[in-house]
Design a protein around this motif. Structure first.
Motif, PDB file in Angstrom:
ATOM      1  N   LEU A 167      24.217 -58.163  -2.222  1.00  0.00           N
ATOM      2  CA  LEU A 167      23.716 -57.513  -1.016  1.00  0.00           C
ATOM      3  C   LEU A 167      22.668 -56.464  -1.352  1.00  0.00           C
ATOM      4  O   LEU A 167      21.602 -56.396  -0.728  1.00  0.00           O
ATOM      5  N   VAL A 168      22.937 -55.663  -2.350  1.00  0.00           N
ATOM      6  CA  VAL A 168      22.035 -54.569  -2.711  1.00  0.00           C
ATOM      7  C   VAL A 168      20.716 -55.098  -3.265  1.00  0.00           C
ATOM      8  O   VAL A 168      19.650 -54.547  -2.981  1.00  0.00           O
ATOM      9  N   ASN A 169      20.755 -56.170  -4.049  1.00  0.00           N
ATOM     10  CA  ASN A 169      19.518 -56.753  -4.567  1.00  0.00           C
ATOM     11  C   ASN A 169      18.602 -57.212  -3.438  1.00  0.00           C
ATOM     12  O   ASN A 169      17.380 -57.036  -3.500  1.00  0.00           O
ATOM     13  N   ALA A 170      19.185 -57.800  -2.392  1.00  0.00           N
ATOM     14  CA  ALA A 170      18.381 -58.216  -1.243  1.00  0.00           C
ATOM     15  C   ALA A 170      17.729 -57.002  -0.586  1.00  0.00           C
ATOM     16  O   ALA A 170      16.556 -57.040  -0.192  1.00  0.00           O
ATOM     17  N   MET A 171      18.492 -55.924  -0.473  1.00  0.00           N
ATOM     18  CA  MET A 171      17.953 -54.697   0.126  1.00  0.00           C
ATOM     19  C   MET A 171      16.834 -54.114  -0.729  1.00  0.00           C
ATOM     20  O   MET A 171      15.811 -53.664  -0.218  1.00  0.00           O
ATOM     21  N   GLN A 172      17.010 -54.123  -2.031  1.00  0.00           N
ATOM     22  CA  GLN A 172      15.977 -53.598  -2.931  1.00  0.00           C
ATOM     23  C   GLN A 172      14.690 -54.410  -2.836  1.00  0.00           C
ATOM     24  O   GLN A 172      13.605 -53.871  -3.023  1.00  0.00           O
ATOM     25  N   ALA A 173      14.827 -55.705  -2.547  1.00  0.00           N
ATOM     26  CA  ALA A 173      13.657 -56.572  -2.413  1.00  0.00           C
ATOM     27  C   ALA A 173      13.078 -56.532  -0.998  1.00  0.00           C
ATOM     28  O   ALA A 173      12.108 -57.229  -0.713  1.00  0.00           O
ATOM     29  N   GLN A 174      13.671 -55.713  -0.115  1.00  0.00           N
ATOM     30  CA  GLN A 174      13.207 -55.567   1.270  1.00  0.00           C
ATOM     31  C   GLN A 174      13.187 -56.910   1.999  1.00  0.00           C
ATOM     32  O   GLN A 174      12.210 -57.277   2.649  1.00  0.00           O
ATOM     33  N   THR A 175      14.298 -57.630   1.848  1.00  0.00           N
ATOM     34  CA  THR A 175      14.481 -58.870   2.592  1.00  0.00           C
ATOM     35  C   THR A 175      15.791 -58.765   3.355  1.00  0.00           C
ATOM     36  O   THR A 175      16.725 -58.119   2.885  1.00  0.00           O
ATOM     37  N   ILE A 176      15.888 -59.343   4.514  1.00  0.00           N
ATOM     38  CA  ILE A 176      17.100 -59.200   5.327  1.00  0.00           C
ATOM     39  C   ILE A 176      18.235 -60.036   4.724  1.00  0.00           C
ATOM     40  O   ILE A 176      18.123 -61.256   4.609  1.00  0.00           O
ATOM     41  N   PRO A 177      19.324 -59.389   4.353  1.00  0.00           N
ATOM     42  CA  PRO A 177      20.459 -60.116   3.774  1.00  0.00           C
ATOM     43  C   PRO A 177      21.234 -60.883   4.841  1.00  0.00           C
ATOM     44  O   PRO A 177      21.442 -60.393   5.952  1.00  0.00           O
ATOM     45  N   LEU A 178      21.655 -62.085   4.474  1.00  0.00           N
ATOM     46  CA  LEU A 178      22.593 -62.862   5.280  1.00  0.00           C
ATOM     47  C   LEU A 178      23.903 -62.804   4.510  1.00  0.00           C
ATOM     48  O   LEU A 178      24.065 -63.451   3.469  1.00  0.00           O
ATOM     49  N   TYR A 179      24.832 -61.987   4.998  1.00  0.00           N
ATOM     50  CA  TYR A 179      25.989 -61.587   4.193  1.00  0.00           C
ATOM     51  C   TYR A 179      27.310 -62.157   4.697  1.00  0.00           C
ATOM     52  O   TYR A 179      27.514 -62.337   5.895  1.00  0.00           O
ATOM     53  N   TRP A 180      28.183 -62.420   3.743  1.00  0.00           N
ATOM     54  CA  TRP A 180      29.589 -62.690   4.021  1.00  0.00           C
ATOM     55  C   TRP A 180      30.385 -62.196   2.823  1.00  0.00           C
ATOM     56  O   TRP A 180      29.979 -62.376   1.674  1.00  0.00           O
ATOM     57  N   GLY A 181      31.504 -61.525   3.087  1.00  0.00           N
ATOM     58  CA  GLY A 181      32.330 -61.041   1.985  1.00  0.00           C
ATOM     59  C   GLY A 181      33.219 -59.890   2.401  1.00  0.00           C
ATOM     60  O   GLY A 181      34.130 -60.070   3.219  1.00  0.00           O
ATOM     61  N   ASP A 182      32.943 -58.730   1.859  1.00  0.00           N
ATOM     62  CA  ASP A 182      33.762 -57.537   2.066  1.00  0.00           C
ATOM     63  C   ASP A 182      33.945 -57.229   3.555  1.00  0.00           C
ATOM     64  O   ASP A 182      32.976 -56.910   4.247  1.00  0.00           O
ATOM     65  N   PRO A 183      35.177 -57.294   4.077  1.00  0.00           N
ATOM     66  CA  PRO A 183      35.402 -56.987   5.489  1.00  0.00           C
ATOM     67  C   PRO A 183      35.080 -55.547   5.860  1.00  0.00           C
ATOM     68  O   PRO A 183      34.904 -55.232   7.039  1.00  0.00           O
ATOM     69  N   LEU A 184      34.988 -54.667   4.838  1.00  0.00           N
ATOM     70  CA  LEU A 184      34.717 -53.258   5.100  1.00  0.00           C
ATOM     71  C   LEU A 184      33.303 -52.851   4.690  1.00  0.00           C
ATOM     72  O   LEU A 184      33.015 -51.667   4.527  1.00  0.00           O
TER      73      LEU A 184
END
Length: 323
Positions: free
Chosen positions: A213-230
């Protein structure tokens, strides 16, 4: 205490006067081969507040999952994991992991913290227009494997690919002619040209947010995420698309298509900060980590590994390095 092969780090001055910091005899073991004992997140943080003597007979050892060398030591053991494995407190004195727990011997430290500078996640609303102009490709996907253990993210890759081609640049499901070169910088540079990035975790375990997730943010691209419920506790839910916020994968894909075809809506989402003002995030709480280590170093704990037991004798007891 005299330690061989010691590397002494750091000093602090106040009003031009040298202030002696607490001396800590420390070592690392059972990390991946690429791990550097002298140049790592822990040494950088500790070096600001302590004089860390890196030596082979330490008082404190930080160890991970990639070996058994820690079993040779009787000192205070601090377990650290980058993976979604909870610590076993019958074998370690303290632990650093992704877990949410009230155990005073534990500090929550997701693996992305040690590989991310907080400044790399900063952005300004006016940057969103510039970011969109640089997006020449649709969506990226980057995984090392795609077997049945990660079926959820594999299935989503295929579903989204029905709308537009998703470029898979890792070893798993590669469709761009081969994996991109290994390394953090190469990965971020590759992702920068994409509008979206699929960053599903291996599993959905409470607190386990990896570097994906963080790598996507660092690359300034919108993450499509699934995983940590919190995950929304640490990152701004308005800045990325989380499958948990949708009724189905199909509904998430509809949102992706909406953002892909409406530049105004894409810019609006991209203008949102990754970490909202006032939001708690371990990445921003270095002082709390230092406080945790201060408690460890100041506590006159009798290490678990040095406690005698009739049922504890094994081959490792014969070769202890600091009995």
């Amino acid at each position: 205490r005299n330690c061989g092969a010691c590397a002494i780090f750091g000093h602090r001055t106040f009003a031009s006067n040298l202030v002696m910091k607490k001396v800590v005899n420390i070592d690392f073991c059972d990390f991946p081969a690429s791990f550097s004992k002298t140049d790592n997140y822990f040494m950088r943080v500790l070096g600001k507040h302590f004089t860390s003597n890196l030596c082979d007979k330490p008082d404190f050892i930080i160890y991970s999952n990639y070996g058994h060398i820690h079993r040779l030591h009787n000192c205070v053991k601090i377990y650290y994991t980058e993976e979604c494995w909870s610590p076993n407190f019958s074998k370690c004195d303290y632990a650093l992991s992704f877990d949410y727990t009230d155990n005073e011997r534990h500090y929550r430290l997701p693996n992305y913290v040690g590989m991310t500078e907080p400044s790399s996640l900063s952005k300004h609303a006016e940057d969103a227009h510039k970011i969109l102009r640089e997006k020449t490709k649709f969506c990226a996907f980057m995984v090392g494997y795609a077997d049945s253990s990660v079926k959820k993210r594999t299935d989503f890759f295929y579903k989204l690919s029905k709308y537009k081609k998703v470029d898979s640049a890792g070893r798993g499901l590669n469709n761009i002619g081969g994996p991109i070169p290994w390394g953090y910088d190469k990965k971020i540079e590759f992702l920068k040209s994409y509008k979206f990035h699929i960053c599903f975790e291996n599993n959905a375990k409470l607190g386990y947010t990896s570097e994906k997730l963080v790598n996507a943010m660092q690359a300034q691209t919108i993450p499509l995420y699934w995983g940590d419920p919190l995950v929304n506790k640490n990152f701004n839910p308005d800045s990325f698309l989380n499958l948990a916020d949708f009724k189905s994968e199909e509904e998430l894909i509809e949102k992706v298509i909406e953002l892909d075809t409406d530049h105004g809506k894409y810019i609006d989402m991209m203008s949102k900060p990754w970490i909202a003002a006032g939001q708690s995030n371990p990445l921003l709480e270095e002082d709390k980590l230092v406080e945790f280590f201060e408690r460890i170093f100041d506590n006159k704990l009798h290490p678990l590994a040095s406690q005698k037991s009739l049922f504890k004798f094994n081959r490792w007891q014969l070769v202890k390095r600091n009995k």
